[in-house]
Design a protein around this motif. Sequence first.
Motif, PDB file in Angstrom:
ATOM      1  N   VAL A 133       0.895  -1.257   0.066  1.00 19.50           N
ATOM      2  CA  VAL A 133       0.013   0.090   0.002  1.00 19.50           C
ATOM      3  C   VAL A 133       1.068   1.220  -0.134  1.00 19.50           C
ATOM      4  O   VAL A 133       2.070   1.161   0.273  1.00 19.50           O
ATOM      5  CB  VAL A 133      -1.006   0.131   1.285  1.00 19.50           C
ATOM      6  CG1 VAL A 133      -1.911  -1.152   1.174  1.00 19.50           C
ATOM      7  CG2 VAL A 133      -0.188  -0.019   2.464  1.00 19.50           C
ATOM      8  N   GLY A 134       0.200   2.435  -0.228  1.00 18.80           N
ATOM      9  CA  GLY A 134       1.031   3.672   0.137  1.00 18.80           C
ATOM     10  C   GLY A 134       1.575   4.044  -1.122  1.00 18.80           C
ATOM     11  O   GLY A 134       2.887   4.701  -0.663  1.00 18.80           O
ATOM     12  N   PHE A 159       2.733   8.683  -1.328  1.00 18.26           N
ATOM     13  CA  PHE A 159       3.378   9.499  -0.520  1.00 18.26           C
ATOM     14  C   PHE A 159       4.458   8.825   0.139  1.00 18.26           C
ATOM     15  O   PHE A 159       5.300   9.854   0.568  1.00 18.26           O
ATOM     16  CB  PHE A 159       2.439  10.310   0.199  1.00 18.26           C
ATOM     17  CG  PHE A 159       2.076   9.321   1.523  1.00 18.26           C
ATOM     18  CD1 PHE A 159       0.928   8.653   1.243  1.00 18.26           C
ATOM     19  CD2 PHE A 159       2.738   9.545   2.825  1.00 18.26           C
ATOM     20  CE1 PHE A 159       0.341   7.743   2.440  1.00 18.26           C
ATOM     21  CE2 PHE A 159       2.246   8.821   3.598  1.00 18.26           C
ATOM     22  CZ  PHE A 159       1.126   7.706   3.340  1.00 18.26           C
ATOM     23  N   THR A 160       4.650   7.572  -0.192  1.00  9.97           N
ATOM     24  CA  THR A 160       5.739   7.163   0.717  1.00  9.97           C
ATOM     25  C   THR A 160       6.855   6.973   0.046  1.00  9.97           C
ATOM     26  O   THR A 160       7.417   5.622  -0.144  1.00  9.97           O
ATOM     27  CB  THR A 160       5.428   5.859   1.376  1.00  9.97           C
ATOM     28  OG1 THR A 160       4.725   4.989   0.473  1.00  9.97           O
ATOM     29  CG2 THR A 160       4.355   6.216   2.567  1.00  9.97           C
ATOM     30  N   ILE A 205       1.621   3.432   8.326  1.00  9.07           N
ATOM     31  CA  ILE A 205       2.838   3.940   7.348  1.00  9.07           C
ATOM     32  C   ILE A 205       2.851   5.474   7.649  1.00  9.07           C
ATOM     33  O   ILE A 205       3.793   6.195   7.415  1.00  9.07           O
ATOM     34  CB  ILE A 205       2.099   3.934   5.960  1.00  9.07           C
ATOM     35  CG1 ILE A 205       3.126   4.242   4.835  1.00  9.07           C
ATOM     36  CG2 ILE A 205       0.790   4.519   5.785  1.00  9.07           C
ATOM     37  CD1 ILE A 205       2.692   3.957   3.505  1.00  9.07           C
ATOM     38  N   TYR A 206       1.834   5.960   8.464  1.00  7.90           N
ATOM     39  CA  TYR A 206       1.982   7.594   8.617  1.00  7.90           C
ATOM     40  C   TYR A 206       2.893   7.753   9.598  1.00  7.90           C
ATOM     41  O   TYR A 206       3.390   8.943   9.998  1.00  7.90           O
ATOM     42  CB  TYR A 206       0.516   8.135   9.142  1.00  7.90           C
ATOM     43  CG  TYR A 206      -0.587   8.042   8.180  1.00  7.90           C
ATOM     44  CD1 TYR A 206      -1.534   7.095   8.108  1.00  7.90           C
ATOM     45  CD2 TYR A 206      -0.406   8.871   6.799  1.00  7.90           C
ATOM     46  CE1 TYR A 206      -2.586   7.096   7.340  1.00  7.90           C
ATOM     47  CE2 TYR A 206      -1.483   8.821   5.669  1.00  7.90           C
ATOM     48  CZ  TYR A 206      -2.297   7.974   6.149  1.00  7.90           C
ATOM     49  OH  TYR A 206      -3.339   7.757   4.961  1.00  7.90           O
ATOM     50  N   LYS A 229       5.972   7.382   9.561  1.00 11.43           N
ATOM     51  CA  LYS A 229       7.189   7.466   8.766  1.00 11.43           C
ATOM     52  C   LYS A 229       7.426   8.962   8.507  1.00 11.43           C
ATOM     53  O   LYS A 229       8.544   9.475   8.629  1.00 11.43           O
ATOM     54  CB  LYS A 229       6.888   7.061   7.203  1.00 11.43           C
ATOM     55  CG  LYS A 229       8.329   7.652   6.352  1.00 11.43           C
ATOM     56  CD  LYS A 229       8.007   7.074   5.062  1.00 11.43           C
ATOM     57  CE  LYS A 229       9.255   7.527   4.152  1.00 11.43           C
ATOM     58  NZ  LYS A 229       9.472   9.038   3.943  1.00 11.43           N
ATOM     59  N   VAL A 289      -3.612   6.422   2.471  1.00 12.83           N
ATOM     60  CA  VAL A 289      -3.879   4.865   2.981  1.00 12.83           C
ATOM     61  C   VAL A 289      -4.839   4.957   3.972  1.00 12.83           C
ATOM     62  O   VAL A 289      -4.924   6.131   4.767  1.00 12.83           O
ATOM     63  CB  VAL A 289      -2.539   4.338   3.658  1.00 12.83           C
ATOM     64  CG1 VAL A 289      -2.937   3.057   4.264  1.00 12.83           C
ATOM     65  CG2 VAL A 289      -1.634   4.153   2.442  1.00 12.83           C
TER      66      VAL A 289
END
Lengths: 408, 433
Positions: A36-37, A40-41, B14-15, B17, B409
């Motif tokens: 996922v993601g 922006f990652t 994931i946030y 990060k 996400v």
Amino acid sequence: MNTAQYRALASRNILFLLLTSCLTFLIVGCEDPGVVGGGFTDTNTAVKVDTLMVNGIETESYNFYSGNLTYFSVGQFSDPLFGDMKATGLIRPQLISTSSEMADTANMKLRLVFNQDVIYGDSLHTAEFDIIELNQVWRGNAWNLKDEPQFDENATVASFTVEKEDSIEVDLSESWMQAYREFATSEAADRDSTYRINFPGLAIVPKSSGKIIPIDAQESDFIIENPESDTLQVSARDWAYSLDRANVSAAPSQTFKLHSTFEQVINFDLDLTRENIGSVNLSKVELVFYEDRSELDGSLSQMPPSTGRAPITSARLQLVEPSNIPIVLQTGSILSNANYDEEEGSYRFDITSFTNSVLIDGIPSELKFYVSLETNSGIIRSSLIHDEEAPAEKRPKIIVTYVQNQES
Amino acid sequence: MAQTPGDQAQTGSIYSKIGVGMPVDFTSSSADGMGALGVSFNETNVAGLANPATWGNMACFEREGMGCFALASGGFSLEHVQGTDNLGLNGSSGRTESSVFSANHFQLQLPVKKNRIGISASITPLTRSNYSIIGRNTWASGPGGQVDTATVRNVGSGGINSLELGFGWEINRNISVGYAGSLVLASMEKDVTTVFQESGYQTVEYSMQTSGTGFGNRFGALITLPNVLKQRDYLRIGAAVNLPVVIDAKRTQKSEKQLGTNTIETVTVSDGQGLGSGELRLPLELSGGLTYQINPRLSFTTEALYEQWSDFGYDFNSGLRKEEQLGDRYKAAFGIRYFPFVSGSNKFLSRFKYRAGVSYDTGHLNIDGKKIETILFSAGLGVPSPNSNSSVDISFHYGLRGTEAQNLVKESIWGVKLSINLAELVFSQPKLQ
């Protein structure tokens, strides 16, 4: 604690354990890395490739040992780029032991095994040779490439021709054989030293110009045929070759010559510090030299199609102390071996691990880098390499592939 | 060089990060069961971090002497995150699941002066970062247009923690104040591994390590108004402010180099882009709330939090485009507590504490104009010990965070927290006969 309290406590403990266990199992039991993601990652990294030019390349020339190598070369060929070459071979048999028999009527031959895969010149040329008795005492371990063998042209022991044979057996003259028999049948206590000091051996002298052929010294030998007893195979005790180059022209502009005989090698310094390389996150560091294929091929274009130079498959990079040159070029450790890239016409030395060690330990200032062709095996190989004045895409360079942190 | 979306994966949120990780609120185990903070209440014999003013309100009693309780609280939590986006193959969603196990804060509360002053010492996380991201890099490797590929994995861990020491002062039965000073410790690491698909390349591994210290200051106030609407009820109004913290930090890059079969050396780089010395500036935090206790069994709480993340500073950048990715955070929570055990009933279900609540959090992230909001439903169960004043609190929460819009996400969050609350008598002054 009374019974009721005990039961109450037990009930609560059981409930607690059940709830926690169930939830832990449900939660921990589900693990799926997934994907996922993408939006922006960013990993905030990039693979970069930088090129650093190599400057300050210098050539050095040496008259190096050419004896008791794996091969010794014989023949003659005029190379428009590398001069008129004449290679004269030297060979001397072992002294047979006192238990071995050499009859008065024995016959002696010289068997030479050739390496037809690395012909320098016209492979279809029929080369002519005389085998002449030397009139000097010599040792293979002490013979240098430019040493001049001494012999009387009239003291021919045998002659032979070679076209595409893998080997040949040449009958040696009776007189020479008798001279050998005197030492072979001697029972003196100092027969070995007397033989070593006094028996000169043979020179294999080219009589025609067309090609130079390497002779496999380990496979070649002398054969003593006794009519009424065993045939003896006598290996060579000493062997070597001399190479005379005449009419040698300067290297074409923007190039330098390299010879596997150490007649010419190159040295240079490399700045592999972090400041110059630009990163410590190195994945691949290559030192690249480019062959001047057009000049090499063009110089033979007027010759028969069967003409060529001994193929070069690799080059060697060493980091050595100049005061130990040239012996260390033969005996020293190799920093990196570069296989020749046919498609690109280049030699790529992988110096990644070495550069990583330099990041930690640096390079002693007294050491220099040396590049030479192949190994000095007795096969004559030569090449033309682009120097630092060549067009940018052909100059010697360091190509650094590294990972860059790109947080911004 | 390009990075292919849809080829990325992570564990944890994931946030976390971005920046210095996800913020962790000052709470108590009792507040966790409601998704609240605990700034406007404290439970008897349960330590709490949210409001320093509550530390002076220690439980003391007279029974064969005068005793006050020392409190300790600690535990762990387990959180499961399922993330989805709309960047999967053929229009489907990408999906990932992961779990993070971590220790909660640890707190020790001691009475200093009966019913007046108490002190608190604690170790607590302020932010947490726990993620794993996989990406792909491509680049032109030769003059013939050959393109090579490498897979990059980033694993982030760590966060900012606080070692805090403070006191609470119950000025009178209605007003309490408190202060806590803290040593703030930052320790974050990002491990990067790049594996090249073509032969001839060496795997590159390095880690970016950020560490530093700062000092924090927190103030709190609590106003108790008894008998507001009826006998034995009370209204509590609590507020706390956490001043901005400047952390003097240093960021280094460490690269492992394999030089031989058994030799690995580390190269440390302390200068260059994103390295060296700098500051992390944590924002101002304000929290406040109201708790209305109808009777000892039932109470209602509403609380709010504000963090000025727009003022956050990070000199090392860490992929942070501050203007685009951080914004002020607001959180509101509402919860109920029901304590049937105070009645002394022997019925099984009456022996526990029950808590429930819901919270809405705008989050501190504002990615490309989109706030990463979280809505959380919480429930808690308190298990008092029959033989002491200690207890065990278990809280559960389920929530939704983020969105699939704009290639972001959306996360489903399941979590459980376990806290052990110890209460032991420390003062015992025999009553003179």
